[in-house]
Design an enzyme around this catalytic site. Structure first.
Site, PDB file in Angstrom:
ATOM      1  N   GLY A  35      59.595  32.830 -88.809  1.00  0.00           N
ATOM      2  CA  GLY A  35      58.618  33.899 -88.896  1.00  0.00           C
ATOM      3  C   GLY A  35      57.346  33.531 -88.161  1.00  0.00           C
ATOM      4  O   GLY A  35      57.054  32.359 -87.958  1.00  0.00           O
ATOM      5  N   GLU A  36      56.618  34.534 -87.745  1.00  0.00           N
ATOM      6  CA  GLU A  36      55.326  34.278 -87.112  1.00  0.00           C
ATOM      7  C   GLU A  36      54.446  35.499 -87.228  1.00  0.00           C
ATOM      8  O   GLU A  36      54.918  36.632 -87.361  1.00  0.00           O
ATOM      9  CB  GLU A  36      55.478  33.873 -85.652  1.00  0.00           C
ATOM     10  N   GLY A  38      49.919  36.724 -86.595  1.00  0.00           N
ATOM     11  CA  GLY A  38      48.785  36.538 -85.710  1.00  0.00           C
ATOM     12  C   GLY A  38      48.086  35.201 -85.893  1.00  0.00           C
ATOM     13  O   GLY A  38      47.417  34.724 -84.977  1.00  0.00           O
ATOM     14  N   PHE A  39      48.256  34.579 -87.052  1.00  0.00           N
ATOM     15  CA  PHE A  39      47.494  33.370 -87.350  1.00  0.00           C
ATOM     16  C   PHE A  39      48.367  32.161 -87.662  1.00  0.00           C
ATOM     17  O   PHE A  39      47.847  31.061 -87.827  1.00  0.00           O
ATOM     18  CB  PHE A  39      46.566  33.622 -88.549  1.00  0.00           C
ATOM     19  N   SER A  40      49.676  32.353 -87.768  1.00  0.00           N
ATOM     20  CA  SER A  40      50.500  31.247 -88.250  1.00  0.00           C
ATOM     21  C   SER A  40      51.959  31.407 -87.837  1.00  0.00           C
ATOM     22  O   SER A  40      52.373  32.458 -87.340  1.00  0.00           O
ATOM     23  CB  SER A  40      50.417  31.163 -89.778  1.00  0.00           C
ATOM     24  N   LYS A  57      54.578  26.709 -93.597  1.00  0.00           N
ATOM     25  CA  LYS A  57      53.646  27.567 -92.882  1.00  0.00           C
ATOM     26  C   LYS A  57      52.672  26.700 -92.105  1.00  0.00           C
ATOM     27  O   LYS A  57      52.019  25.814 -92.688  1.00  0.00           O
ATOM     28  CB  LYS A  57      52.891  28.470 -93.864  1.00  0.00           C
ATOM     29  N   ASP A 165      46.504  42.514 -99.300  1.00  0.00           N
ATOM     30  CA  ASP A 165      47.536  42.816 -98.299  1.00  0.00           C
ATOM     31  C   ASP A 165      48.908  42.923 -98.975  1.00  0.00           C
ATOM     32  O   ASP A 165      49.903  42.380 -98.501  1.00  0.00           O
ATOM     33  CB  ASP A 165      47.566  41.749 -97.200  1.00  0.00           C
TER      34      ASP A 165
END
Length: 319
Positions: A35-36, A38-40, A57, A165
């Site tokens: 997984g990816e 915007g920040f990680s 992560k 979120d």
């Protein structure tokens, strides 16, 4: 953030030649990137001693401010110990003392947490959509109650925290179908007094960066001066999630696909429900109750749980 992929990962075999990562005297072998955002990035890793599969992560920090935000996620994960909130296995901050050609990197924050083979609620929705199926109503209410209970732990903390979120991609499903709230990188102290227009713009900018548009509360699109934002931002998102679990898409998905303004649709609560959905009218009633545009008219989490517990019992008795 993209959720943890499943089928490809489980086919991976030997870890020979894979990168190893040491965190707090524990060694992990990387298996694959799963997984990816915007920040990680999220990697599937294997504990070298127990051979247990976990998720790692990696948050790359380009400034001390990035580092502070990443470490805040670690501290929030340490704060909550609840069956419906993702637990922290290990974490570390790795300073980086060199510069790449493209951009400077100050540090990398590593967070190890459980790996959920069944993926997220969003993954489940996609599987159901492909099969032309839907969740049963008793199952839906039971899973939704678990999500509410996880949020209750955050909202009842002193001081209260809001996730900010909540969305299907951020709710994992354990092997026993327990929903697990994850990705606490957007979480923050829930109650914020907005006294100036500058404070309003600052919160608006943070929300635009960290809170997914299709599940974001109206007051985070247009933060008013002399107002208070509280944990009921999450209650709006809960309404969106309930709608998505029932109808397999965000209530504003069609607005997004048309390229129309999400902000206007949210502020105008442009909600449309499918006819002959096969669900009881309690779905529509509850979504409408949770998604009041005026946050002061929304219930707090305790009232939501009381209502959903009644619906769980009622739906079980109908089966």
């Amino acid at each position: 953030m993209n959720t943890f992929g499943i089928s490809l990962i489980l086919k991976m075999g030997c870890v020979c030649g894979k990168e190893s990562v040491n965190i707090n005297n524990r060694r992990f072998y990387t298996r694959s990137r799963i997984g990816e955002g915007g920040f990680s990035f999220i990697d599937l890793v294997e504990d070298a001693q127990t051979h247990k599969l976990l998720a790692l992560k990696r948050i790359t920090c380009h400034s001390k401010e990035d580092e502070k935000v990443a470490m805040q996620e670690v501290e929030i994960m340490k704060t909550f110990h609840h069956i419906n909130i993702v637990p922290l296995e290990e974490s570390t901050l790795n300073p980086i003392n060199h510069y790449t050609k493209a951009v400077d990197v100050v540090s990398e924050v590593l967070i190890v947490m459980p790996f959920y083979r069944r993926g997220s609620v969003e993954d489940m929705m996609e599987r159901l959509k492909k099969k032309g199926e839907k969740m049963g109503e008793p199952e839906l209410w039971t899973m939704f109650l678990g999500i509410c209970n996880g949020l209750k732990a955050m909202h009842h903390h002193n001081p209260p925290y809001a996730h900010r979120d909540i969305k299907p991609a951020n709710i994992m499903i354990a092997d026993d179908s327990t929903p697990i709230i994850m990705d606490l990188g957007s979480a923050a102290k829930a109650r914020v007094e907005i006294k100036t227009s500058a404070e309003g713009r600052a919160l608006q900018d943070i929300a635009a960066e960290r809170c997914s548009m299709l599940y974001r509360a109206p007051e985070l699109f247009n933060v008013e001066t002399n107002s208070t934002v509280d944990e009921r931002t999450d209650i709006w998102s809960l309404g969106c999630v309930l709608y998505a679990m029932a109808f397999l898409e965000s209530p504003f998905e069609k607005v997004y696909q048309r390229g129309d303004s999400i902000a206007l649709a949210v502020i105008g609560r442009n909600l449309k429900f499918k006819e002959n959905s096969g669900f009881s009218n309690k779905i529509e009633e509850t979504v409408t109750w949770l998604m009041s545009v005026n946050p002061m008219e929304r219930p707090f989490i305790d009232a939501v749980i009381d209502k959903v517990e009644e619906l769980v019992h009622a739906s079980e008795n109908r089966v």
